[in-house]
Write a protein that holds these residues in place. Structure first.
Motif, PDB file in Angstrom:
ATOM      1  N   ARG A  61       0.812  -1.222   0.000  1.00 21.50           N
ATOM      2  CA  ARG A  61       0.000   0.000   0.000  1.00 21.50           C
ATOM      3  C   ARG A  61       0.847   1.275   0.000  1.00 21.50           C
ATOM      4  NH1 ARG A  61      -3.897  -0.847   5.052  1.00 21.50           N
ATOM      5  NH2 ARG A  61      -4.209   1.382   4.672  1.00 21.50           N
ATOM      6  N   SER A  62       2.139   1.137   0.208  1.00 20.76           N
ATOM      7  CA  SER A  62       2.998   2.317   0.318  1.00 20.76           C
ATOM      8  C   SER A  62       3.559   2.729  -1.037  1.00 20.76           C
ATOM      9  CB  SER A  62       4.157   2.043   1.277  1.00 20.76           C
ATOM     10  OG  SER A  62       5.091   1.151   0.689  1.00 20.76           O
ATOM     11  N   VAL A  63       4.012   3.975  -1.102  1.00 16.76           N
ATOM     12  CA  VAL A  63       4.694   4.479  -2.290  1.00 16.76           C
ATOM     13  C   VAL A  63       6.204   4.357  -2.124  1.00 16.76           C
ATOM     14  CG1 VAL A  63       5.099   6.493  -3.752  1.00 16.76           C
ATOM     15  CG2 VAL A  63       2.822   6.092  -2.793  1.00 16.76           C
ATOM     16  N   HIS A  64       6.691   4.746  -0.947  1.00 13.67           N
ATOM     17  CA  HIS A  64       8.139   4.767  -0.719  1.00 13.67           C
ATOM     18  C   HIS A  64       8.623   3.775   0.329  1.00 13.67           C
ATOM     19  CE1 HIS A  64       8.433   9.124  -2.418  1.00 13.67           C
ATOM     20  NE2 HIS A  64       8.522   8.206  -3.364  1.00 13.67           N
ATOM     21  N   GLY A  65       7.715   3.105   1.021  1.00 14.98           N
ATOM     22  CA  GLY A  65       8.176   2.108   1.963  1.00 14.98           C
ATOM     23  C   GLY A  65       7.439   2.110   3.287  1.00 14.98           C
ATOM     24  N   VAL A  66       8.040   1.432   4.277  1.00 13.60           N
ATOM     25  CA  VAL A  66       7.400   1.166   5.561  1.00 13.60           C
ATOM     26  C   VAL A  66       8.254   1.708   6.709  1.00 13.60           C
ATOM     27  CG1 VAL A  66       6.612  -0.658   7.134  1.00 13.60           C
ATOM     28  CG2 VAL A  66       6.289  -0.910   4.663  1.00 13.60           C
ATOM     29  N   ASP A  67       7.595   2.351   7.665  1.00 13.95           N
ATOM     30  CA  ASP A  67       8.243   2.782   8.902  1.00 13.95           C
ATOM     31  C   ASP A  67       7.813   1.836  10.023  1.00 13.95           C
ATOM     32  OD1 ASP A  67       9.437   4.936   7.665  1.00 13.95           O
ATOM     33  OD2 ASP A  67       7.768   6.290   8.098  1.00 13.95           O
ATOM     34  N   LEU A  68       8.766   1.421  10.855  1.00 12.02           N
ATOM     35  CA  LEU A  68       8.492   0.493  11.948  1.00 12.02           C
ATOM     36  C   LEU A  68       8.481   1.223  13.287  1.00 12.02           C
ATOM     37  CD1 LEU A  68      10.820  -2.497  10.971  1.00 12.02           C
ATOM     38  CD2 LEU A  68       8.358  -2.306  10.577  1.00 12.02           C
ATOM     39  N   ASP A  69       7.475   0.937  14.094  1.00 10.03           N
ATOM     40  CA  ASP A  69       7.423   1.417  15.470  1.00 10.03           C
ATOM     41  C   ASP A  69       7.422   0.190  16.372  1.00 10.03           C
ATOM     42  OD1 ASP A  69       6.854   2.355  18.000  1.00 10.03           O
ATOM     43  OD2 ASP A  69       5.224   3.670  17.373  1.00 10.03           O
ATOM     44  N   LEU A  70       8.585  -0.119  16.962  1.00 10.66           N
ATOM     45  CA  LEU A  70       8.739  -1.288  17.825  1.00 10.66           C
ATOM     46  C   LEU A  70       8.926  -0.871  19.279  1.00 10.66           C
ATOM     47  CD1 LEU A  70      11.139  -3.446  15.593  1.00 10.66           C
ATOM     48  CD2 LEU A  70       8.644  -3.324  15.548  1.00 10.66           C
ATOM     49  N   SER A  71       8.496   0.335  19.611  1.00  3.33           N
ATOM     50  CA  SER A  71       8.710   0.852  20.966  1.00  3.33           C
ATOM     51  C   SER A  71       7.913   0.080  22.006  1.00  3.33           C
ATOM     52  CB  SER A  71       8.337   2.337  21.024  1.00  3.33           C
ATOM     53  OG  SER A  71       6.992   2.538  20.625  1.00  3.33           O
ATOM     54  N   GLY A  72       6.803  -0.565  21.595  1.00  4.33           N
ATOM     55  CA  GLY A  72       5.981  -1.301  22.542  1.00  4.33           C
ATOM     56  C   GLY A  72       6.233  -2.794  22.539  1.00  4.33           C
ATOM     57  N   LEU A  73       7.311  -3.227  21.884  1.00  2.00           N
ATOM     58  CA  LEU A  73       7.625  -4.644  21.811  1.00  2.00           C
ATOM     59  C   LEU A  73       8.213  -5.121  23.139  1.00  2.00           C
ATOM     60  CD1 LEU A  73       7.297  -6.680  19.506  1.00  2.00           C
ATOM     61  CD2 LEU A  73       9.695  -6.323  18.946  1.00  2.00           C
ATOM     62  N   GLU A  74       7.603  -6.155  23.723  1.00  2.00           N
ATOM     63  CA  GLU A  74       8.060  -6.676  25.011  1.00  2.00           C
ATOM     64  C   GLU A  74       8.941  -7.913  24.860  1.00  2.00           C
ATOM     65  OE1 GLU A  74       4.523  -7.376  27.221  1.00  2.00           O
ATOM     66  OE2 GLU A  74       3.864  -5.290  27.133  1.00  2.00           O
ATOM     67  N   PHE A  75       8.787  -8.616  23.752  1.00  2.00           N
ATOM     68  CA  PHE A  75       9.624  -9.789  23.456  1.00  2.00           C
ATOM     69  C   PHE A  75       9.535 -10.076  21.974  1.00  2.00           C
ATOM     70  CE2 PHE A  75       9.912 -14.310  22.480  1.00  2.00           C
ATOM     71  CZ  PHE A  75      11.145 -14.624  23.024  1.00  2.00           C
ATOM     72  N   TRP A  76      10.689 -10.434  21.363  1.00  2.00           N
ATOM     73  CA  TRP A  76      10.671 -10.973  20.006  1.00  2.00           C
ATOM     74  C   TRP A  76      11.911 -11.812  19.813  1.00  2.00           C
ATOM     75  CZ3 TRP A  76      12.200  -7.691  15.209  1.00  2.00           C
ATOM     76  CH2 TRP A  76      13.310  -6.904  15.476  1.00  2.00           C
ATOM     77  N   ASP A  77      11.862 -12.712  18.832  1.00  2.00           N
ATOM     78  CA  ASP A  77      13.001 -13.590  18.591  1.00  2.00           C
ATOM     79  C   ASP A  77      13.419 -13.510  17.131  1.00  2.00           C
ATOM     80  OD1 ASP A  77      11.162 -15.085  17.185  1.00  2.00           O
ATOM     81  OD2 ASP A  77      10.885 -16.564  18.773  1.00  2.00           O
ATOM     82  N   CYS A  78      14.376 -14.353  16.749  1.00  2.00           N
ATOM     83  CA  CYS A  78      14.932 -14.262  15.399  1.00  2.00           C
ATOM     84  C   CYS A  78      13.948 -14.669  14.315  1.00  2.00           C
ATOM     85  CB  CYS A  78      16.200 -15.111  15.303  1.00  2.00           C
ATOM     86  SG  CYS A  78      17.624 -14.346  16.115  1.00  2.00           S
ATOM     87  N   SER A  79      12.919 -15.428  14.669  1.00  2.00           N
ATOM     88  CA  SER A  79      11.913 -15.765  13.656  1.00  2.00           C
ATOM     89  C   SER A  79      11.210 -14.497  13.179  1.00  2.00           C
ATOM     90  CB  SER A  79      10.899 -16.761  14.218  1.00  2.00           C
ATOM     91  OG  SER A  79      10.190 -16.211  15.312  1.00  2.00           O
ATOM     92  N   ALA A  80      10.906 -13.601  14.113  1.00  2.00           N
ATOM     93  CA  ALA A  80      10.273 -12.328  13.743  1.00  2.00           C
ATOM     94  C   ALA A  80      11.270 -11.418  13.027  1.00  2.00           C
ATOM     95  CB  ALA A  80       9.719 -11.640  14.991  1.00  2.00           C
ATOM     96  N   LEU A  81      12.517 -11.396  13.510  1.00  2.00           N
ATOM     97  CA  LEU A  81      13.529 -10.559  12.865  1.00  2.00           C
ATOM     98  C   LEU A  81      13.766 -11.007  11.423  1.00  2.00           C
ATOM     99  CD1 LEU A  81      15.700  -8.393  12.836  1.00  2.00           C
ATOM    100  CD2 LEU A  81      17.258 -10.009  13.958  1.00  2.00           C
ATOM    101  N   ASN A  82      13.769 -12.319  11.185  1.00  2.00           N
ATOM    102  CA  ASN A  82      13.958 -12.815   9.825  1.00  2.00           C
ATOM    103  C   ASN A  82      12.845 -12.340   8.895  1.00  2.00           C
ATOM    104  OD1 ASN A  82      16.340 -14.177  10.331  1.00  2.00           O
ATOM    105  ND2 ASN A  82      15.329 -16.091  10.860  1.00  2.00           N
ATOM    106  N   ILE A  83      11.625 -12.250   9.429  1.00  2.00           N
ATOM    107  CA  ILE A  83      10.507 -11.738   8.627  1.00  2.00           C
ATOM    108  C   ILE A  83      10.778 -10.288   8.226  1.00  2.00           C
ATOM    109  CG2 ILE A  83       8.067 -11.100   8.685  1.00  2.00           C
ATOM    110  CD1 ILE A  83       8.528 -14.091   8.470  1.00  2.00           C
TER     111      ILE A  83
END
Length: 227
Positions: free
Chosen positions: A51-73
């Motif tokens: 849906r974007s023209v130039h790309g995606v901005d990420l807001d991960l300020s509320g992330l409490e846990f994530w692992d490499c499976s999510a990072l790989n995505i």
């Protein structure tokens, strides 16, 4: 429809919101994100990129846990964005997100570009600079991939040791490794290597022992807490 925020939830109940903002889309992730939540994250990022023209901005300020499976995505979406002439930029990150990105050496891959770049037509020299930057990014990622291929057997062995020693599931053993690595400020591979060495009789350093024990207890409590 295009101007309304959308949300996606996975079985581990992270909150993933897609918000339009001009020619870019913002994806906000809150809560815990692991292997179960990875498909929902991928779906949200693909939708936002499309849906974007130039790309995606990420807001991960509320992330409490994530692992490499999510990072790989996220890394995979970044590759896709580059092929489409777009970018994936980390606009906001909490301590949890920053730790994993720093430990894996991928934080710089999501650094914001020059904000003024959107306000002029790039010249031929600008295109050359962009190509050089993209080539450098690809070189960095090749090095990281080779490193991952070299370290994966040791990490898998360490997970097996934790599973056998504490009766953990595979995903819980991974969570223990990540948590102990973050809390002890030790690279994940180095922690895994030291754990594997204990099989040969080498004791684990006391600070690492404490962090591993604390991580096992924390993961156990989390597994027993009703969702």
């Amino acid at each position: 429809m295009a101007e309304a925020a959308s949300a996606v939830r996975s079985t581990c109940s992270p909150e993933i919101h897609i918000r339009p903002g001009g020619d870019r889309m913002t994806v906000v992730v809150r809560g815990e994100l692991d292997l179960d939540g990875a498909p929902a994250l991928e779906g949200a990022l693909r939708e936002a990129l499309g849906r974007s023209v130039h790309g995606v901005d990420l807001d991960l300020s509320g992330l409490e846990f994530w692992d490499c499976s999510a990072l790989n995505i996220v890394l995979g979406i970044r590759h896709r964005a580059l092929r489409e002439g777009k970018t994936v930029v980390l606009r906001s990150a909490g301590p949890v997100a920053e730790r994993l990105l720093a430990l894996t050496g991928t934080l710089s891959l999501f650094a914001p570009a020059d904000e003024d770049a959107d306000h002029f037509e790039p010249s031929a020299s600008d295109h050359e600079t962009e190509d050089e930057s993209m080539l450098q990014d690809l070189r960095i990622e090749v090095v990281q991939l080779r490193r991952a291929m070299q370290t994966r057997p040791t990490i898998d062995l360490a997970r097996g040791i934790l599973m056998a020693s504490f009766g953990l599931k595979a995903e819980d053993a991974w969570a223990v490794l990540v948590m102990a690595s973050q809390n002890s400020n030790t690279k994940l591979y180095h922690l895994a290597r030291d754990l594997v060495a204990t099989v040969g009789g080498e004791p684990l350093a006391e600070p690492l022992q404490k962090q591993v024990s604390a991580a096992v207890a924390a993961v156990g409590e989390r597994a027993q807490t009703p969702s």
